[in-house]
Write an enzyme that holds these catalytic residues in place. Sequence first.
Site, PDB file in Angstrom:
ATOM      1  CB  THR A 116      -0.910  -0.010   1.260  1.00  0.00           C
ATOM      2  OG1 THR A 116      -1.461   1.291   1.457  1.00  0.00           O
ATOM      3  CG2 THR A 116      -0.126  -0.352   2.523  1.00  0.00           C
ATOM      4  CE  LYS A 143       0.075  -4.718   3.011  1.00  0.00           C
ATOM      5  NZ  LYS A 143      -0.312  -6.057   2.504  1.00  0.00           N
ATOM      6  CE1 TYR A 154      -3.379  -2.659   5.660  1.00  0.00           C
ATOM      7  CE2 TYR A 154      -3.312  -0.298   5.187  1.00  0.00           C
ATOM      8  CZ  TYR A 154      -3.356  -1.609   4.747  1.00  0.00           C
ATOM      9  OH  TYR A 154      -3.356  -1.885   3.400  1.00  0.00           O
ATOM     10  CD  GLU A 196      -3.509   3.383   4.129  1.00  0.00           C
ATOM     11  OE1 GLU A 196      -3.448   3.395   5.361  1.00  0.00           O
ATOM     12  OE2 GLU A 196      -4.556   3.116   3.504  1.00  0.00           O
TER      13      GLU A 196
HETATM   14  P1  NAD Z   1      -9.669  -7.427   2.373  1.00  0.00           P
HETATM   15  O1  NAD Z   1      -9.656  -7.136   3.837  1.00  0.00           O
HETATM   16  O2  NAD Z   1     -10.911  -7.139   1.583  1.00  0.00           O
HETATM   17  O3  NAD Z   1      -9.318  -8.975   2.121  1.00  0.00           O
HETATM   18  C1  NAD Z   1      -8.314  -9.645   2.823  1.00  0.00           C
HETATM   19  C2  NAD Z   1      -8.478 -11.137   2.547  1.00  0.00           C
HETATM   20  O4  NAD Z   1      -7.411 -11.815   3.219  1.00  0.00           O
HETATM   21  C3  NAD Z   1      -9.770 -11.720   3.099  1.00  0.00           C
HETATM   22  O5  NAD Z   1     -10.351 -12.603   2.154  1.00  0.00           O
HETATM   23  C4  NAD Z   1      -9.335 -12.497   4.342  1.00  0.00           C
HETATM   24  O6  NAD Z   1     -10.188 -13.597   4.625  1.00  0.00           O
HETATM   25  C5  NAD Z   1      -7.951 -12.928   3.924  1.00  0.00           C
HETATM   26  N1  NAD Z   1      -7.069 -13.188   5.081  1.00  0.00           N
HETATM   27  C6  NAD Z   1      -6.886 -12.414   6.179  1.00  0.00           C
HETATM   28  N2  NAD Z   1      -6.007 -12.986   7.019  1.00  0.00           N
HETATM   29  C7  NAD Z   1      -5.597 -14.142   6.420  1.00  0.00           C
HETATM   30  C8  NAD Z   1      -4.682 -15.162   6.771  1.00  0.00           C
HETATM   31  N3  NAD Z   1      -3.999 -15.123   7.926  1.00  0.00           N
HETATM   32  N4  NAD Z   1      -4.496 -16.189   5.909  1.00  0.00           N
HETATM   33  C9  NAD Z   1      -5.180 -16.254   4.743  1.00  0.00           C
HETATM   34  N5  NAD Z   1      -6.073 -15.324   4.367  1.00  0.00           N
HETATM   35  C10 NAD Z   1      -6.277 -14.274   5.186  1.00  0.00           C
HETATM   36  O7  NAD Z   1      -8.412  -6.646   1.780  1.00  0.00           O
HETATM   37  P2  NAD Z   1      -8.239  -5.932   0.369  1.00  0.00           P
HETATM   38  O8  NAD Z   1      -8.790  -4.565   0.431  1.00  0.00           O
HETATM   39  O9  NAD Z   1      -8.694  -6.869  -0.683  1.00  0.00           O
HETATM   40  O10 NAD Z   1      -6.652  -5.799   0.323  1.00  0.00           O
HETATM   41  C11 NAD Z   1      -5.845  -6.859  -0.221  1.00  0.00           C
HETATM   42  C12 NAD Z   1      -4.388  -6.467  -0.113  1.00  0.00           C
HETATM   43  O11 NAD Z   1      -4.169  -5.250  -0.835  1.00  0.00           O
HETATM   44  C13 NAD Z   1      -3.927  -6.199   1.322  1.00  0.00           C
HETATM   45  O12 NAD Z   1      -2.634  -6.717   1.471  1.00  0.00           O
HETATM   46  C14 NAD Z   1      -3.896  -4.688   1.428  1.00  0.00           C
HETATM   47  O13 NAD Z   1      -2.901  -4.261   2.335  1.00  0.00           O
HETATM   48  C15 NAD Z   1      -3.536  -4.291   0.010  1.00  0.00           C
HETATM   49  N6  NAD Z   1      -4.033  -2.983  -0.435  1.00  0.00           N
HETATM   50  C16 NAD Z   1      -5.346  -2.656  -0.302  1.00  0.00           C
HETATM   51  C17 NAD Z   1      -5.802  -1.423  -0.771  1.00  0.00           C
HETATM   52  C18 NAD Z   1      -7.260  -1.030  -0.692  1.00  0.00           C
HETATM   53  O14 NAD Z   1      -7.611   0.108  -1.035  1.00  0.00           O
HETATM   54  N7  NAD Z   1      -8.165  -1.925  -0.291  1.00  0.00           N
HETATM   55  C19 NAD Z   1      -4.904  -0.515  -1.355  1.00  0.00           C
HETATM   56  C20 NAD Z   1      -3.560  -0.902  -1.475  1.00  0.00           C
HETATM   57  C21 NAD Z   1      -3.140  -2.138  -1.018  1.00  0.00           C
HETATM   58  P1  TYD Z   2     -10.815   3.910   4.177  1.00  0.00           P
HETATM   59  O1  TYD Z   2     -11.771   3.474   3.112  1.00  0.00           O
HETATM   60  O2  TYD Z   2     -10.959   3.317   5.536  1.00  0.00           O
HETATM   61  O3  TYD Z   2      -9.340   3.719   3.588  1.00  0.00           O
HETATM   62  P2  TYD Z   2      -7.909   4.193   4.198  1.00  0.00           P
HETATM   63  O4  TYD Z   2      -8.065   4.560   5.614  1.00  0.00           O
HETATM   64  O5  TYD Z   2      -7.066   2.972   4.029  1.00  0.00           O
HETATM   65  O6  TYD Z   2      -7.463   5.342   3.327  1.00  0.00           O
HETATM   66  O7  TYD Z   2     -10.944   5.482   4.347  1.00  0.00           O
HETATM   67  C1  TYD Z   2     -10.721   6.372   3.268  1.00  0.00           C
HETATM   68  C2  TYD Z   2     -10.783   7.774   3.823  1.00  0.00           C
HETATM   69  O8  TYD Z   2     -12.121   8.032   4.236  1.00  0.00           O
HETATM   70  C3  TYD Z   2      -9.904   7.991   5.041  1.00  0.00           C
HETATM   71  O9  TYD Z   2      -9.364   9.307   4.991  1.00  0.00           O
HETATM   72  C4  TYD Z   2     -10.863   7.860   6.207  1.00  0.00           C
HETATM   73  C5  TYD Z   2     -12.169   8.377   5.634  1.00  0.00           C
HETATM   74  N1  TYD Z   2     -13.399   7.767   6.177  1.00  0.00           N
HETATM   75  C6  TYD Z   2     -14.420   8.587   6.656  1.00  0.00           C
HETATM   76  O10 TYD Z   2     -14.316   9.829   6.654  1.00  0.00           O
HETATM   77  N2  TYD Z   2     -15.558   7.978   7.124  1.00  0.00           N
HETATM   78  C7  TYD Z   2     -15.717   6.628   7.158  1.00  0.00           C
HETATM   79  O11 TYD Z   2     -16.761   6.121   7.627  1.00  0.00           O
HETATM   80  C8  TYD Z   2     -14.647   5.800   6.663  1.00  0.00           C
HETATM   81  C9  TYD Z   2     -14.766   4.296   6.673  1.00  0.00           C
HETATM   82  C10 TYD Z   2     -13.502   6.417   6.167  1.00  0.00           C
END
Ligand code: NAD
Ligand code: TYD
Length: 379
Positions: free
Chosen positions: A146, A176, A172, A148
């Site tokens: 990420t 990461k 978090y 972040e």
């Molecule tokens: P998510 O929380 O939707 O999904 C995580 C998945 O991992 C789930 O299916 C969960 O069951 C599985 N999981 C959790 N712990 C586990 C374990 N110990 N063993 C096996 N499976 C396990 O997350 P996401 O939003 O799909 O993010 C996926 C990856 O991408 C993460 O590594 C996150 O850091 C990274 N990422 C996410 C975003 C975003 O905006 N969502 C952005 C950049 C990077």
């Molecule tokens: P989020 O979707 O939790 O992603 P991240 O914290 O990983 O960026 O949040 C996106 C942005 O939105 C973050 O600045 C926090 C804000 N936010 C709110 O203002 N209200 C909410 O209910 C949530 C879930 C997030």
Amino acid sequence: MVSLREKGLASSLGRSLLVTGGAGFIGANFVHYWLGHHPQDRVVVLDALTYAGNMASLGGCLEQDNFRFVHGDIGDQDLVETLLAEEGLDTVVNFAAESHVDRSIHGPDPFVTTNVVGTHSLLKAAKKVWLDGGSGRPHRFHHVSTDEVYGSLAPEEPSFTETSPYAPNSPYSASKAASDHLVRAYHHTYGLEVSTSNCSNNYGPYQFPEKLIPLIILNILEAKQLPIYGDGLNIRDWLYVEDHCRGIDLVLRKGRAGEVYNIGGNNEWPNIEIVRLVCALVDERLGASEPLRQRFPRSPFCLGRTAESLITFVKDRPGHDRRYAINAGKSRNELGYAPLESFETGIRKTIDWYLASEAWWRAVMNGSYRTWLEMHYAS
Ligand code: NAD
Ligand code: TYD
């Protein structure tokens, strides 16, 4: 265990991927993307099915011969070694993680367990099977991370590059960051063929509705408050999830081992502007469709109000990063990466997906779903 290879289902031409966290938001989108774009490949999903994992997001994959789902933990090194060896897997794409910043503030332990210790266990398994086992098999361990990890930007600061110093601020992002360092170390110390991608905020289908965009869409439909943390002026760079999957595909096919690639949307928005946009688009959809108005009679539009009337400013997230922005120049120049979806089209697609996928999100809401806000600020 009878492997897919033994069953004769695999093509010798294709890759064989272990996709960890494949039942989560980005992982499930990646599995759909990969099977659609690389039908000759095999995909084995390993997922612990935490609150964020959802088998329903893999609908359609389960019947395919070149797909297998394994319920298990990335921290189970024996299981991962067995899968890598017996299935003849040559690629790991590690999505498995605890991913919600708010949950990490309330309870960091699972973040360390899965994101740090779990990723390390995966690395150990890959090293043992691919390097120590002497298979000599070409391999790739891709780690999904990420933006972040780079910390928070001031308004005028240039966006993050791959050489920006790490400065994670939440449990978090710290977890990461730690996993990114371990991945790097396994390349430099042991020669494991790794790559890492650091991506900005994703949005799109199958996202668990504790994250901002799906939370806002569903709260409008259910006439619940739209909680804006702090002043709503925190900025994120938003990327449609399929563009992230496309970026990972490019890193796997063209990226150099040992390298890091930033993936982003060049699409910075203050939170409040996103929420206002989503409000306007949901109102527009309801205004144009009598069937939608009948399905969501409690939504503000149906009661003669605007969705924006639900906006509620709430207590800020502790340590809330002000701004993230990604410079994806290296991915563009080396890999030819460019997002295909504009925010205008991506956000409309996303809203339409949630409107069309009520069964999916009702099941999520009727499960263990409660927002962090409901859990901790109910009173
Ligand atoms: P998510 O929380 O939707 O999904 C995580 C998945 O991992 C789930 O299916 C969960 O069951 C599985 N999981 C959790 N712990 C586990 C374990 N110990 N063993 C096996 N499976 C396990 O997350 P996401 O939003 O799909 O993010 C996926 C990856 O991408 C993460 O590594 C996150 O850091 C990274 N990422 C996410 C975003 C975003 O905006 N969502 C952005 C950049 C990077
Ligand atoms: P989020 O979707 O939790 O992603 P991240 O914290 O990983 O960026 O949040 C996106 C942005 O939105 C973050 O600045 C926090 C804000 N936010 C709110 O203002 N209200 C909410 O209910 C949530 C879930 C997030």
